[in-house]
Write an enzyme that holds these catalytic residues in place. Sequence first.
Site, PDB file in Angstrom:
ATOM      1  N   ASP A  67       0.606  -1.241  -0.366  1.00 39.60           N
ATOM      2  CA  ASP A  67      -0.195  -0.134  -0.223  1.00 39.60           C
ATOM      3  C   ASP A  67       0.626   1.309  -0.122  1.00 39.60           C
ATOM      4  O   ASP A  67       1.774   1.020   0.139  1.00 39.60           O
ATOM      5  CB  ASP A  67      -1.399   0.134   1.190  1.00 39.60           C
ATOM      6  CG  ASP A  67      -0.347  -0.755   2.175  1.00 39.60           C
ATOM      7  OD1 ASP A  67       0.414  -0.541   2.822  1.00 39.60           O
ATOM      8  OD2 ASP A  67      -1.883  -1.241   3.063  1.00 39.60           O
ATOM      9  N   ASN A 134      -8.116  -3.549  13.831  1.00 38.97           N
ATOM     10  CA  ASN A 134      -9.138  -3.331  13.847  1.00 38.97           C
ATOM     11  C   ASN A 134      -9.910  -4.528  12.585  1.00 38.97           C
ATOM     12  O   ASN A 134     -10.146  -4.985  12.324  1.00 38.97           O
ATOM     13  CB  ASN A 134     -10.230  -2.618  13.437  1.00 38.97           C
ATOM     14  CG  ASN A 134      -9.544  -1.354  11.692  1.00 38.97           C
ATOM     15  OD1 ASN A 134      -8.550  -2.338  11.077  1.00 38.97           O
ATOM     16  ND2 ASN A 134      -9.574  -0.678  11.228  1.00 38.97           N
ATOM     17  N   HIS A 136      -7.358  -5.079   9.723  1.00 39.76           N
ATOM     18  CA  HIS A 136      -7.327  -4.584   8.573  1.00 39.76           C
ATOM     19  C   HIS A 136      -6.410  -5.531   7.986  1.00 39.76           C
ATOM     20  O   HIS A 136      -5.047  -5.669   8.804  1.00 39.76           O
ATOM     21  CB  HIS A 136      -6.744  -3.260   8.218  1.00 39.76           C
ATOM     22  CG  HIS A 136      -6.215  -2.453   8.560  1.00 39.76           C
ATOM     23  ND1 HIS A 136      -6.302  -1.094   9.233  1.00 39.76           N
ATOM     24  CD2 HIS A 136      -4.515  -3.015   8.649  1.00 39.76           C
ATOM     25  CE1 HIS A 136      -5.412  -0.293   9.586  1.00 39.76           C
ATOM     26  NE2 HIS A 136      -4.009  -1.484   9.213  1.00 39.76           N
ATOM     27  N   GLU A 141     -10.267  -1.841   4.793  1.00 35.95           N
ATOM     28  CA  GLU A 141     -10.788  -1.203   5.982  1.00 35.95           C
ATOM     29  C   GLU A 141     -11.919  -2.775   6.861  1.00 35.95           C
ATOM     30  O   GLU A 141     -12.237  -3.295   5.755  1.00 35.95           O
ATOM     31  CB  GLU A 141     -11.068  -0.061   6.115  1.00 35.95           C
ATOM     32  CG  GLU A 141     -10.195   0.019   6.634  1.00 35.95           C
ATOM     33  CD  GLU A 141      -9.257   0.774   7.452  1.00 35.95           C
ATOM     34  OE1 GLU A 141      -8.721   0.090   8.389  1.00 35.95           O
ATOM     35  OE2 GLU A 141      -8.432   1.757   8.007  1.00 35.95           O
TER      36      GLU A 141
HETATM   37  C1  F6R Z   1       1.138  -1.222   6.338  1.00 41.65           C
HETATM   38  C2  F6R Z   1       0.133  -2.003   5.961  1.00 41.65           C
HETATM   39  C3  F6R Z   1      -0.980  -2.231   7.749  1.00 41.65           C
HETATM   40  C4  F6R Z   1      -0.057  -2.210   8.766  1.00 41.65           C
HETATM   41  C5  F6R Z   1      -1.276  -2.096  10.014  1.00 41.65           C
HETATM   42  C6  F6R Z   1       0.039  -2.995  11.132  1.00 41.65           C
HETATM   43  O1  F6R Z   1       1.572  -1.935   5.317  1.00 41.65           O
HETATM   44  O2  F6R Z   1      -0.442  -3.043   5.394  1.00 41.65           O
HETATM   45  O3  F6R Z   1      -1.863  -3.239   7.345  1.00 41.65           O
HETATM   46  O4  F6R Z   1       0.317  -4.105   8.401  1.00 41.65           O
HETATM   47  O5  F6R Z   1      -1.789  -1.215   9.741  1.00 41.65           O
HETATM   48  O6  F6R Z   1       0.540  -1.776  11.057  1.00 41.65           O
HETATM   49  P1  F6R Z   1       1.536  -2.068  12.515  1.00 41.65           P
HETATM   50  O7  F6R Z   1       2.798  -2.688  12.050  1.00 41.65           O
HETATM   51  O8  F6R Z   1       2.783  -0.532  12.439  1.00 41.65           O
HETATM   52  O9  F6R Z   1       1.269  -2.048  14.211  1.00 41.65           O
END
Ligand code: F6R
Length: 242
Positions: A67, A134, A136, A141
């Site tokens: 992303d 959450n 995702h 989401e």
């Molecule tokens: C990042 C991504 C997100 C993160 C998720 C957890 O490329 O795709 O899904 O993996 O938000 O973020 P952290 O690791 O910062 O808790």
Amino acid sequence: MEIKVFESKKELGKGAAKYFIDLVNQKSDAVLGLATGSSPENTYLELINAYKENKVSFANVKTYNLDEYVGLDTNHPQSYYTFMQENLFKHIDIKQENINLPSGIGDTQLNCQLYNDKLAQTEIDMQLLGIGSNGHIAFNEPGTAFDSITHCIELQKNTVADNARFFDNDLTKVPTHALTMGLSNIMQAKQIVLIAYGKNKAQAIYEMVKGPITEALPASILQNHPNVVVLLDEEAAALLND
Ligand code: F6R
């Protein structure tokens, strides 16, 4: 789903890195799917260490990231492009032309389509994932369709709040939209390695592993994937034994 629990974040990072190092040593032109955020930082440190110790080379590897924020260009300090350069790419022997991320600048719909076309022409051997509190994965989401492909999404309030730590804890600085691989793109990876640590991930991990397969908890789709390993610290795994 195979679950492995590690004593510390460092051990978890080593455990995750081993999957990627072993793959690249078996298949030097492996295609890797990569993630950003806090979860993979230790994994990337271990990959860098292994490269510096001549235990692996990324010279023929191709990467596709999950992303990118809409509106942040590659020079922005908080763009995912910059994150990847700083935390991995500039420290290893990967060729810049083998690095792929969606572009956050310009025509968003076109950028989604271009990235999806690239993904359609490749097969990701191993996809690294984190998980949001959450549930995702990438920026899919809750409520995202299971058959989604690369698309633009409005980040939910809790995701913006979770990510504010990278933007001086100022909610107004956090981008509100992101381009993300869809759930259907992610499911096409041959193998998935999901990592999570900390107690704020425990509920999402519990629902991903033990809850119903539902678009309300996007990561639950991984129950349908034949080759997923979930690497956790004890806090993130805390609810699994209840
Ligand atoms: C990042 C991504 C997100 C993160 C998720 C957890 O490329 O795709 O899904 O993996 O938000 O973020 P952290 O690791 O910062 O808790």
